[in-house]
Structures are given as structure tokens and as C-alpha cells.
Write a protein that holds these residues in place. Structure first.
Motif, PDB file in Angstrom:
ATOM      1  N   ASN A   1       0.802  -1.224   0.000  1.00 51.36           N
ATOM      2  CA  ASN A   1       0.000   0.000   0.000  1.00 51.36           C
ATOM      3  C   ASN A   1       0.839   1.279   0.000  1.00 51.36           C
ATOM      4  O   ASN A   1       0.302   2.367   0.205  1.00 51.36           O
ATOM      5  N   TYR A   2       2.153   1.149  -0.200  1.00 50.42           N
ATOM      6  CA  TYR A   2       3.015   2.311  -0.426  1.00 50.42           C
ATOM      7  C   TYR A   2       3.905   2.006  -1.626  1.00 50.42           C
ATOM      8  O   TYR A   2       4.426   0.897  -1.749  1.00 50.42           O
ATOM      9  N   LYS A   3       4.107   3.009  -2.469  1.00 54.67           N
ATOM     10  CA  LYS A   3       5.020   2.837  -3.606  1.00 54.67           C
ATOM     11  C   LYS A   3       6.404   2.414  -3.122  1.00 54.67           C
ATOM     12  O   LYS A   3       7.078   1.587  -3.747  1.00 54.67           O
ATOM     13  N   SER A   4       6.825   2.947  -1.963  1.00 59.57           N
ATOM     14  CA  SER A   4       8.168   2.659  -1.443  1.00 59.57           C
ATOM     15  C   SER A   4       8.331   1.215  -0.998  1.00 59.57           C
ATOM     16  O   SER A   4       9.449   0.754  -0.761  1.00 59.57           O
ATOM     17  N   HIS A   5       7.214   0.477  -0.864  1.00 63.37           N
ATOM     18  CA  HIS A   5       7.278  -0.922  -0.410  1.00 63.37           C
ATOM     19  C   HIS A   5       7.110  -1.911  -1.568  1.00 63.37           C
ATOM     20  O   HIS A   5       7.230  -3.125  -1.375  1.00 63.37           O
TER      21      HIS A   5
ATOM     22  N   GLU B   1       2.776   0.361  10.971  1.00 61.79           N
ATOM     23  CA  GLU B   1       1.580   0.681  10.185  1.00 61.79           C
ATOM     24  C   GLU B   1       0.609   1.607  10.925  1.00 61.79           C
ATOM     25  O   GLU B   1       0.505   1.562  12.152  1.00 61.79           O
TER      26      GLU B   1
ATOM     27  N   GLN C   1       7.808   7.684   6.693  1.00 65.45           N
ATOM     28  CA  GLN C   1       6.978   7.962   5.515  1.00 65.45           C
ATOM     29  C   GLN C   1       5.782   8.815   5.934  1.00 65.45           C
ATOM     30  O   GLN C   1       5.198   8.620   7.005  1.00 65.45           O
TER      31      GLN C   1
ATOM     32  N   ASP D   1       1.122   9.349   1.653  1.00 68.92           N
ATOM     33  CA  ASP D   1       1.676   8.544   0.558  1.00 68.92           C
ATOM     34  C   ASP D   1       1.000   7.178   0.398  1.00 68.92           C
ATOM     35  O   ASP D   1       1.391   6.401  -0.488  1.00 68.92           O
ATOM     36  N   LEU D   2       0.025   6.855   1.237  1.00 67.39           N
ATOM     37  CA  LEU D   2      -0.720   5.596   1.064  1.00 67.39           C
ATOM     38  C   LEU D   2      -1.301   5.537  -0.352  1.00 67.39           C
ATOM     39  O   LEU D   2      -1.894   6.503  -0.826  1.00 67.39           O
TER      40      LEU D   2
ATOM     41  N   PRO E   1       5.426   1.051   4.883  1.00 67.89           N
ATOM     42  CA  PRO E   1       6.247   1.694   3.862  1.00 67.89           C
ATOM     43  C   PRO E   1       7.680   1.149   3.824  1.00 67.89           C
ATOM     44  O   PRO E   1       8.127   0.481   4.767  1.00 67.89           O
TER      45      PRO E   1
END
Length: 254
Positions: free
Chosen positions: A67-71, A112, A193, A197-198, A226
Motif C-alpha cells: 500500500n506504499y510505492k516505497s514498499h 503501520e 513515511q 503517501d498511502l 512503507p
């Protein structure tokens, strides 16, 4: 005009379990159902005199992956919230010890934001979902990566006893999108994060889940982690801090 954020806790004091409102270093006991307008009583207890518990009693726990681009780590972004179950027996109170189960070799933290449902919720739109959210708290989606990769289901990878730390308080009235999530292990920042950003925000996740599953007051949804994660070892101390909520702190036991 924005209303002040109210912090709801659940605690044990002299053998009795109660809900309360955090007022600085004091806890005001709540009379009545917190999800139906329970009010703070005049009875106030020093925070240091109570044992904080996980802050609500869910009938079910859902959690979101990716649920994060960074993950994502090169994986494509999902087209919809991807949800899985955690059993309620995995919950762990603030200050409790995460226990590494027998055979677990690669147990990771996942800091989270957690949504707490405030009313019976079924087939709601994202706009309606906002009104079904009671508040937000901190969680750690503890995960055994080998089991996560190799088991048919994530029943033990994500659901082993103590794999669901939750708390310390539910922030009611928090605009979480202005907050930062930070995970620290032994004081070292491992994740940081902005919650804005979610990929799927809290309302989108609640709406999606409610299409198939009726959510009840006190149910919780872990919204995803994230960045990257790494393995925990016995003796580690994990802290998840979210602006406006507080710090969830848990140690790791063998």
C-alpha cells in the motif's frame, strides 16, 4: 474549525478493565460504550498506575499489503486494496513482548497506521466510509518472511501469537494525512513515511472491505507498511510512532 484530537485507551487497573480518555498523564475512565458516545467520568487515574491494553476489542482484523510505492520493490501497484486476515489472538498490548515462534528464522517488523471502525459498516462508498471510522492507532504487522513465501496461507506468517502489537491509543478526530509514520529498532530509524503517501487511503480501504465483509465497531484494519523491513532478534526494541497518536513500543523475546 477543527476539533481537538481525543485519545481513547483501554487499560487494566486493580484487576478491572476499562476504556478511558487520555488527558496528559491522567486517564479519565469512560462510562458507557466508547462507540456510542461514552463520556469521560470524573474519576482520573495516573497513567503510570494503569497497564495499557490493545485499545479496542475487534471481532476481526484485516490488513493491507503493498500500500506504499516505497514498499513495492519493483512490483506493479495493485489495482485495488489487497487484503488479508490476521486472527484476533495475535494482538499484543503496548509494552508486551513479541515472541519468536519455534522454527521462525526471518521475523520482520512492519510499522503501520491502523484504522478502527466505529459503526456497523456494509457496502459503503469511500465518502460514506469516512463517517464509519472511529479513529486511528499504531500497529506492527509482525511477519515471518519464510512462512509468508512458502505456506499456502499467511495464518502463521502474519498471525502467530504476539504478531499484532496495537496501540497505545486511538486518536479520534485525527487528520492522519498530515502525519508521519516512523519505525525505530533499538533507536535507529528504519522506516519513515508521510501517511499521505498511502496508495489507498483509509476510506478507500474501508469501502473496499465493506463490499464483502460487514465491519463492526472495534474492528481494525492495518493499512500497510512503507519502505523496507529487516529481521528482528531477541532483545530488540521496536517503536512505531505516528504524529498525533503516540508511540507503540514492544520488545522482542526469544
Amino acid at each position: 474549525m477543527s476539533h481537538p484530537v481525543k485519545k481513547v485507551v483501554r487499560y487494566e487497573h486493580r484487576g478491572a478493565l476499562s476504556y478511558g480518555i487520555l488527558e496528559g498523564d491522567l486517564v479519565a475512565r469512560v462510562d458507557g460504550n466508547i462507540f456510542e458516545g461514552g463520556r469521560a467520568s470524573r474519576e482520573k487515574i495516573a497513567l503510570g498506575a494503569v497497564r495499557l491494553l490493545w485499545p479496542c476489542e475487534p471481532s476481526k482484523i484485516l490488513a493491507v499489503g503493498l500500500n506504499y510505492k516505497s514498499h513495492l520493490g519493483g512490483r506493479p501497484a495493485p489495482a485495488k486494496p489487497e487484503l488479508f486476515w490476521k486472527p484476533t489472538s495475535c494482538l499484543l498490548e503496548p509494552g508486551g513482548a513479541i515472541t519468536l515462534p519455534e522454527g521462525a528464522a526471518d521475523v520482520h517488523y512492519e510499522g503501520e497506521l491502523v484504522v478502527v471502525i466505529g459503526r456497523k459498516t456494509k457496502a459503503v462508498s469511500p465518502q460514506e466510509a469516512d463517517g464509519c471510522i472511529f479513529g486511528y492507532t499504531c500497529g506492527i504487522d509482525v511477519s515471518e518472511r519464510n512462512w509468508q513465501k512458502n505456506d499456502l496461507q499467511w495464518w502463521r506468517a502474519k498471525g502467530a501469537d504476539t504478531f499484532g502489537p496495537l496501540g497505545p491509543a486511538i486518536a479520534v478526530g485525527l487528520d492522519y494525512k498530515g502525519s508521519r509514520l516512523q519505525t525505530r529498532v533499538n533507536g535507529e530509524v528504519k522506516q519513515s513515511q508521510l501517511l499521505s503517501d498511502l496508495l489507498f487511503d483509509a476510506a478507500a480501504v474501508v469501502s473496499h472491505a465493506s463490499r464483502c465483509v460487514t465491519l463492526l465497531p472495534g474492528d481494525v484494519i492495518y493499512t500497510g507498511t512503507p519502505g523496507t523491513t529487516s529481521a528482528l532478534k531477541s532483545g530488540d526494541v521496536v517503536e512505531v510512532e505516528i504524529d498525533g497518536i503516540g508511540i507503540l513500543k514492544n520488545s522482542v523475546a526469544a
